[in-house]
Design an enzyme around this catalytic site. Sequence first.
Site, PDB file in Angstrom:
ATOM      1  N   GLY A   1       0.809  -1.214   0.000  1.00  0.00           N
ATOM      2  CA  GLY A   1       0.000   0.000   0.000  1.00  0.00           C
ATOM      3  C   GLY A   1       0.840   1.260   0.000  1.00  0.00           C
TER       4      GLY A   1
ATOM      5  N   SER B   1       4.474 -12.066  -4.827  1.00  0.00           N
ATOM      6  CA  SER B   1       3.492 -12.054  -5.914  1.00  0.00           C
ATOM      7  C   SER B   1       3.733 -10.812  -6.769  1.00  0.00           C
ATOM      8  CB  SER B   1       2.088 -12.054  -5.340  1.00  0.00           C
ATOM      9  OG  SER B   1       1.980 -11.076  -4.348  1.00  0.00           O
ATOM     10  N   ARG B   2       3.116 -10.773  -7.930  1.00  0.00           N
ATOM     11  CA  ARG B   2       3.243  -9.591  -8.783  1.00  0.00           C
ATOM     12  C   ARG B   2       2.341  -8.477  -8.280  1.00  0.00           C
ATOM     13  NH1 ARG B   2       6.073 -10.612 -13.319  1.00  0.00           N
ATOM     14  NH2 ARG B   2       6.195 -12.802 -13.875  1.00  0.00           N
TER      15      ARG B   2
ATOM     16  N   ILE C   1      -0.611  -6.127  -8.040  1.00  0.00           N
ATOM     17  CA  ILE C   1      -1.984  -6.215  -8.537  1.00  0.00           C
ATOM     18  C   ILE C   1      -2.453  -4.799  -8.833  1.00  0.00           C
ATOM     19  CG2 ILE C   1      -4.354  -6.780  -7.931  1.00  0.00           C
ATOM     20  CD1 ILE C   1      -3.295  -9.128  -6.365  1.00  0.00           C
TER      21      ILE C   1
ATOM     22  N   SER D   1      -0.599  -2.019  -7.546  1.00  0.00           N
ATOM     23  CA  SER D   1       0.468  -1.051  -7.304  1.00  0.00           C
ATOM     24  C   SER D   1       1.253  -0.789  -8.587  1.00  0.00           C
ATOM     25  CB  SER D   1       1.392  -1.558  -6.195  1.00  0.00           C
ATOM     26  OG  SER D   1       2.243  -2.561  -6.681  1.00  0.00           O
TER      27      SER D   1
ATOM     28  N   THR E   1       7.887  -6.361  -5.717  1.00  0.00           N
ATOM     29  CA  THR E   1       9.269  -6.816  -5.776  1.00  0.00           C
ATOM     30  C   THR E   1       9.509  -7.660  -7.031  1.00  0.00           C
ATOM     31  OG1 THR E   1       9.341  -6.775  -3.370  1.00  0.00           O
ATOM     32  CG2 THR E   1      11.129  -7.913  -4.471  1.00  0.00           C
TER      33      THR E   1
ATOM     34  N   ASP F   1     -11.349  -7.949   0.431  1.00  0.00           N
ATOM     35  CA  ASP F   1     -10.378  -8.919   0.953  1.00  0.00           C
ATOM     36  C   ASP F   1     -10.860  -9.311   2.339  1.00  0.00           C
ATOM     37  OD1 ASP F   1      -8.881  -7.367  -0.866  1.00  0.00           O
ATOM     38  OD2 ASP F   1      -7.350  -6.853   0.618  1.00  0.00           O
TER      39      ASP F   1
ATOM     40  N   SER G   1      -3.842 -16.391   3.221  1.00  0.00           N
ATOM     41  CA  SER G   1      -3.196 -16.306   1.926  1.00  0.00           C
ATOM     42  C   SER G   1      -1.698 -16.026   2.090  1.00  0.00           C
ATOM     43  CB  SER G   1      -3.893 -15.200   1.137  1.00  0.00           C
ATOM     44  OG  SER G   1      -3.101 -14.759   0.093  1.00  0.00           O
TER      45      SER G   1
ATOM     46  N   LYS H   1      -2.774   0.057   3.162  1.00  0.00           N
ATOM     47  CA  LYS H   1      -3.809  -0.918   3.490  1.00  0.00           C
ATOM     48  C   LYS H   1      -4.267  -0.807   4.941  1.00  0.00           C
ATOM     49  CE  LYS H   1      -3.082  -4.077  -0.260  1.00  0.00           C
ATOM     50  NZ  LYS H   1      -2.510  -5.331  -0.732  1.00  0.00           N
TER      51      LYS H   1
END
Lengths: 511, 511
Positions: free
Chosen positions: B175, B201-202, B204, B206, B210, B263, B271, B295
């Site tokens: 976030g 993870s990629r 989403i 943002s 990383t 979420d 997750s 977030k």
Amino acid sequence: MPNGVRDVFKSKLVDIEAGEPIIIMNPEDTAELGIREMDRVYVERNGKNLVAIVQESNTMVKSGEVGVILQIQQELDLKENVEIEIKPASRPHSIDFIKRKMDGLELTTDEITSIVKDMANRALSRVDISAYITAVYINGMNMRETKDLTMAMVASGERINFGERDVFDFHSIGGCPGNKVTPIIVPIVAAAGLLMPKTFSRAISSAAGTADIMESICNVTLTSEKIRHITLEIGAVLAWGGAVRLAPVDDMLINVEYGLAVDPHSQVLASIMSKKKAVGAKHLLLDIPTGYGTKAETEDIARKTAKDFIDLGEQIGINVECAVTYGGQPLGRAVGPALEAAEAIAILEGSAGPRSVVEKALSLAGMILEMGGVARNGYDEAQSILKSGRALEKFREIVEAQGGKKNISSSDAPIGKLSKKISADKSGYVNFIDNKSIVKIAREAGAPYDKGAGLVITKKAGHPVEKDELIYTIFAEHEHKLKSAEVLAHRLRPIRVENMVLDHIPTIRKI
Amino acid sequence: MPNGVRDVFKSKLVDIEAGEPIIIMNPEDTAELGIREMDRVYVERNGKNLVAIVQESNTMVKSGEVGVILQIQQELDLKENVEIEIKPASRPHSIDFIKRKMDGLELTTDEITSIVKDMANRALSRVDISAYITAVYINGMNMRETKDLTMAMVASGERINFGERDVFDFHSIGGCPGNKVTPIIVPIVAAAGLLMPKTFSRAISSAAGTADIMESICNVTLTSEKIRHITLEIGAVLAWGGAVRLAPVDDMLINVEYGLAVDPHSQVLASIMSKKKAVGAKHLLLDIPTGYGTKAETEDIARKTAKDFIDLGEQIGINVECAVTYGGQPLGRAVGPALEAAEAIAILEGSAGPRSVVEKALSLAGMILEMGGVARNGYDEAQSILKSGRALEKFREIVEAQGGKKNISSSDAPIGKLSKKISADKSGYVNFIDNKSIVKIAREAGAPYDKGAGLVITKKAGHPVEKDELIYTIFAEHEHKLKSAEVLAHRLRPIRVENMVLDHIPTIRKI
């Protein structure tokens, strides 16, 4: 990608129908456009455009191609391999309103209207509709919201106008097998001079809905113009509502509800009442069968349900009365489309039985006559209309107007040629008939699709039975379905025969 | 249908991929089989069978045909126009368990396991998963359920085993734009001798995760064997988790959550933690940025989040510590994959700034060193590792092992060739930088897909600014994306410059 962003793609026609407006894109292109699966995009061609939901596929489309399904091909008049433009679109606001219901908030009229509109124009996916159903199931809707939902559903579809005269309607919330009172009530009411354009849905989980019963002897797929015309001419119609777009959003909702096996209470109210409102009903009698295996299993639930329908009716201008009826075992003897048609027509022809069917039909028809102010003692008036043969005559007019045989009689119902008798394996009394098992056996025999399939019960609850005496007969159109229904019958034993003393627990002797 | 029920159909191969195992049937055949859309059926061919979900279509398949999509073609090894058998199957029990969660009940371990298993083997449709997400969002899960959910998700996927040595992990819940601390922390920790197989993870929503930062300079799509090998060899890896099937159910859930823009809290916990458990992490440091646009927008939320992760860690055997960090404006100056890579590598090379990035990276790396018992004063130890050049050396080993350039340096990051400077339109102070608008502009410029796109902020909050002085620069790879980012920048004005006196409300003079 050599030359910058690609927002012009080549159409690839994909022979798919879907409940939602889907386009299929290669993940390389979605990444490039900065969008993901489930995102909305504008699809544009020659100035026409629509909003679609993105699904990704590596195999169906190459980078640079966009797969378009049938609805979208038609709406944008697309050919194979033509240029279409794709642009990211924002999520419909109605998803935020669904989120508000998830958060337990009361929705405004505008928010509810927007949700229903977006369902109607297919801007919401089935994932969204599932979230909506779940949120409404958990957090509920108050009467104001339910009213707004009902009216939004009415506005989303077609309406039928019957002019100045009051429209009467009847609805059974179901769950009781063999409930063939509608084809008896409707002609009695119409014979008394009231207007009753009765529309109904097809059986979902039952062995026969009124649509299936009537379809065994005439056409029920009528246009709204035909429904209007026959009703004004004859006083009544018995038509499948699915053929006219009364509250079309309901189909999408029912589809998702069926998958999840949930019916949110306020959604059931809105679903039923929106269809009544769409035909302009002023008066509605609601039959609420109660008992084990019905939708309202206890009388408390039945009374609560009645109150909610009456309240909602008040809000939307329909005068609702309710009859809580006994539905703990099948009504009458026949279960299945043609078998029920035969039983109902026989009663119109003057048969005195099955008494439970005659009594229920006359009681309910009588209530409607009293609501319409055409009788002081509705039951007696209904009975005299039935006995006079005017109800049979009216029923025959309706069947003929709907393309059925002239002067239809109970022997015309196309009952399955194959049958199998099931007998008691011991003596005793019938102490319980399991509605759900009865329905399963009738469905296994082919009902409601095979109109002649079903069963006829000889021994109802309370009847004494001798060993090897007939208790019910299974009818079918196809040998292998009859066999498999018989196997199921022996496994489920839907009609339980017991001695009056069920068990004997001896006193424990002190030593 | 002339000869009775048809349960043998001809296959029609349909070139569709879907998230669920769909078969397409003609409505005539479904009616005949007594099934509806959304029902499950067994699809059988040569003794092999699977369960599929029925969709109806009048146009795609004729009566007697069954449309089979790619997955099913592959699993059953189907050719066009071969005989397949279709039989009604019952609904998975896990739908009843989802219903129990809708009803506000606590789910048992077996029920949760069954839901996750059915997701993993694709027995649940997206409609079912949406209902699950909505029910968990509304009714929540307690810590016991969340633990079971986490462990069921771990069991549904691959696990990577690093042998006897303790595995350390780091995660930022995100976030905060420009949060490029991971590529600095990981080599410091590995240089100190701890094992850190970092998967991520990629992005989403943002501008750069990383995965995107690292992908601008090396490969991040590694097999689990490669992840294991590089980690054991070098001490660390920086790999995209999506390439290995750690908790694969998560992808389906995230897809639906993204569509609904919700979420559920317990789902977020499960997750993240399931992926840590799948790589056998013993110790986890969690970065929780707080502030407007992150977030966890308030410190209270951040602390509550921290507590839940710590509790869940205890349940599943991971020692969790949390750092609540300031995320109210972008971290450092660079936002976008290659720009952030350059900023991070420059710090590894010895650059003293941006100070906020250096300080955050050293603080967090220091906490991990203390968790691992390799330093008394973690911050000082991390700083000395950074200053000694051992972190840069370790980083270069990782990049090279992952197929990147040998001896990578900050100037190797492929920053976009096109740029546009944005200047202040008045003098004053930067009093607010809007994270969300910064991200939108970077994405409009092409990030994270175009690795060279993004922006570099010259003036951060609190800085004095002269009129026409540079406040930030937009970078892009494509001219039209640069232009459209510039248009958005002028509309959103993400960096607000004001005088210290924001407004002057004069005293109302009495007349």
